[in-house]
Design an enzyme around this catalytic site. Structure first.
Site, PDB file in Angstrom:
ATOM      1  N   LEU A   1       6.941   2.214  -6.342  1.00 27.42           N
ATOM      2  CA  LEU A   1       6.194   3.107  -6.863  1.00 27.42           C
ATOM      3  C   LEU A   1       6.143   4.335  -6.209  1.00 27.42           C
ATOM      4  O   LEU A   1       5.114   5.643  -7.004  1.00 27.42           O
ATOM      5  CB  LEU A   1       4.258   2.484  -7.337  1.00 27.42           C
ATOM      6  CG  LEU A   1       4.952   1.913  -8.680  1.00 27.42           C
ATOM      7  CD1 LEU A   1       3.695   1.048  -9.253  1.00 27.42           C
ATOM      8  CD2 LEU A   1       5.972   1.600  -9.890  1.00 27.42           C
ATOM      9  N   GLY A   2       6.473   4.596  -5.280  1.00 24.39           N
ATOM     10  CA  GLY A   2       5.876   5.661  -4.517  1.00 24.39           C
ATOM     11  C   GLY A   2       4.655   6.073  -3.904  1.00 24.39           C
ATOM     12  O   GLY A   2       4.654   7.216  -3.635  1.00 24.39           O
ATOM     13  N   SER A   3       4.305   4.478  -3.329  1.00 22.91           N
ATOM     14  CA  SER A   3       2.721   4.521  -3.310  1.00 22.91           C
ATOM     15  C   SER A   3       2.726   5.078  -2.224  1.00 22.91           C
ATOM     16  O   SER A   3       1.327   6.215  -1.665  1.00 22.91           O
ATOM     17  CB  SER A   3       1.844   3.435  -3.326  1.00 22.91           C
ATOM     18  OG  SER A   3       2.820   2.732  -2.324  1.00 22.91           O
ATOM     19  N   SER A   4       3.549   5.644  -1.173  1.00 19.94           N
ATOM     20  CA  SER A   4       3.041   5.868  -0.086  1.00 19.94           C
ATOM     21  C   SER A   4       2.971   7.478   0.625  1.00 19.94           C
ATOM     22  O   SER A   4       2.409   8.207   0.469  1.00 19.94           O
ATOM     23  CB  SER A   4       4.147   5.637   1.595  1.00 19.94           C
ATOM     24  OG  SER A   4       3.840   4.305   1.893  1.00 19.94           O
TER      25      SER A   4
ATOM     26  N   SER B   1       5.560  -0.840  -3.403  1.00 17.46           N
ATOM     27  CA  SER B   1       5.845  -1.094  -4.306  1.00 17.46           C
ATOM     28  C   SER B   1       7.053  -1.058  -5.067  1.00 17.46           C
ATOM     29  O   SER B   1       7.018  -1.126  -6.404  1.00 17.46           O
ATOM     30  CB  SER B   1       4.728  -0.459  -5.147  1.00 17.46           C
ATOM     31  OG  SER B   1       4.031   0.341  -4.948  1.00 17.46           O
TER      32      SER B   1
ATOM     33  N   GLU C   1       5.265  13.656   5.772  1.00 19.37           N
ATOM     34  CA  GLU C   1       5.557  11.964   6.024  1.00 19.37           C
ATOM     35  C   GLU C   1       6.933  12.267   6.890  1.00 19.37           C
ATOM     36  O   GLU C   1       6.966  10.599   8.046  1.00 19.37           O
ATOM     37  CB  GLU C   1       6.251  11.873   4.600  1.00 19.37           C
ATOM     38  CG  GLU C   1       5.688  10.257   4.215  1.00 19.37           C
ATOM     39  CD  GLU C   1       5.831   9.869   3.463  1.00 19.37           C
ATOM     40  OE1 GLU C   1       5.881   8.725   2.885  1.00 19.37           O
ATOM     41  OE2 GLU C   1       5.197  10.854   2.202  1.00 19.37           O
TER      42      GLU C   1
ATOM     43  N   ASP D   1       8.915  11.361  -4.602  1.00 23.00           N
ATOM     44  CA  ASP D   1       7.892  11.370  -4.121  1.00 23.00           C
ATOM     45  C   ASP D   1       6.861  12.440  -4.680  1.00 23.00           C
ATOM     46  O   ASP D   1       5.766  12.376  -5.477  1.00 23.00           O
ATOM     47  CB  ASP D   1       7.661  10.088  -4.313  1.00 23.00           C
ATOM     48  CG  ASP D   1       8.496   8.945  -3.838  1.00 23.00           C
ATOM     49  OD1 ASP D   1       9.426   8.838  -4.864  1.00 23.00           O
ATOM     50  OD2 ASP D   1       8.614   8.004  -3.151  1.00 23.00           O
TER      51      ASP D   1
END
Length: 342
Positions: free
Chosen positions: A113-116, A111, A148, A160
């Site tokens: 938005l830094g979701s991961s 997305s 990560e 993020d």
């Protein structure tokens, strides 16, 4: 006992990409971002017998593993398994407890938005609460980064994890040897309200894998591609200017800073923009937008537009005709948090 945790997603306002190695290791990086009231969630509870169940509720992936064997990495649940494995190794003396680990997110992967990374932070925050681990904000963010980027070998930067952990408006500095300084900003109420009222967040409908873009940016720096490096320098300068604009309430200059940052970002890798993004941007400027930017690495995901608040409705209508969706949101000051249900 059930532990729940959530961590906020973020908007990258300026400097994104300068938090990625090797650029930040050689030149240092600067990033300006803010978190919004959309979240990644994690739930940790006791499991059954000698098994641990990992379940990503929003994408309907589920795996069950025996606690007597090492949890296999990879696959669609690699974030859940990666956090579990690292916590077991570093804080539980290698013991693999029987747990139920569930997650879901307010935004899809890719997305922008830094979701991961936000999901990794939410998971870690849940484990910190469940096992009463002695980790503060910097430790949680750095461990999330290590899991990560180092354990799972996923390409990306550092902002993020820190944005999700700390929350709010933050000016971040990135140096060699994983040294990070987070500077929370005290924003005047009227600036907060005006900026929130002026920002339209549009989802293109296209989720993208950021790894290829990030790899190209990293290669350009490693290969000493001077045009790309100069663009990264400009992105860093734009982050500093963005901080000053927000603190002073100079919203006109903020608009030009956001736009200049987007122009510079497109020079760091060829796949950051594409015909879809260019078309949406063209429509937005024809309907009241004063500045545009893709949130995250680029290539798709969410785009943000600045306009005067009274033009939001017209701009929103025009964007919806492009086939995507507009996300209602508010800025949030709170970072990752967790709580227990007994």
């Amino acid at each position: 006992m059930i532990v729940r945790a959530r961590a906020p997603l973020r908007l990258g306002l300026a400097g994104g990409g300068t938090d990625v190695s090797p650029y930040c290791d050689v030149y240092s990086g600067r990033v300006m971002n803010v978190t919004i009231d959309r979240y990644a969630y994690a739930i940790v509870a006791a499991g059954n017998g000698r098994e641990t169940c990992f379940h990503a509720l929003d994408v309907r992936h589920e795996e069950t593993h025996s606690c007597d064997n090492n949890v296999a990495g990879g696959g669609p649940l690699q974030l859940l398994k990666g956090v579990y494995a690292r916590v077991s190794r570093d804080f539980l003396r290698g013991e693999q407890p029987s747990l139920s680990v569930k997650t879901f997110s307010d935004a899809p992967p890719g997305s922008g938005l830094g979701s991961s990374s936000t999901m990794v932070v939410a998971l870690l925050q849940a484990f910190v609460e469940y096992f009463s681990l002695p980790l503060g904000e910097y430790e949680v963010a750095q461990l999330a980064y290590d899991i990560e980027r180092k354990d799972l070998k996923l390409a990306g930067g550092k902002q993020d994890q820190y944005a999700a952990t700390f929350g709010g408006f933050n000016f971040m500095e990135f140096y060699a040897d994983d040294r990070v300084i987070v500077n929370p900003l005290r924003i005047k109420d009227w600036v907060w309200a005006e900026l929130e009222s002026s920002l339209v967040l549009y989802f293109t409908g296209v989720s993208r894998a950021s790894a290829d873009i990030i790899d190209q940016q990293s290669r350009n720096v490693g290969d000493k591609n001077q045009a790309s490096i100069d663009a990264m320098h400009q992105l860093k300068d734009e982050a500093i200017q963005m901080k000053e604009c927000i603190l002073k309430g100079d919203l006109r200059r903020l608009e030009s800073t956001l736009q200049a940052g987007w122009v510079a970002k497109k020079k760091t890798a060829t796949s950051i923009s594409n015909p879809l993004i260019e078309q949406v941007e063209k429509v937005a400027f024809a309907n009241g937008a004063r500045a545009a930017k893709v949130s995250g690495a680029g290539g798709g995901g969410f785009m943000m537009f600045l306009c005067s608040p009274e033009q939001r409705i017209g701009l929103t209508r025009a964007l919806l005709e492009q086939g995507g969706s507009v996300l209602d949101f508010h800025f949030t000051q709170q970072g990752a948090t967790s709580w227990r249900i007994t």
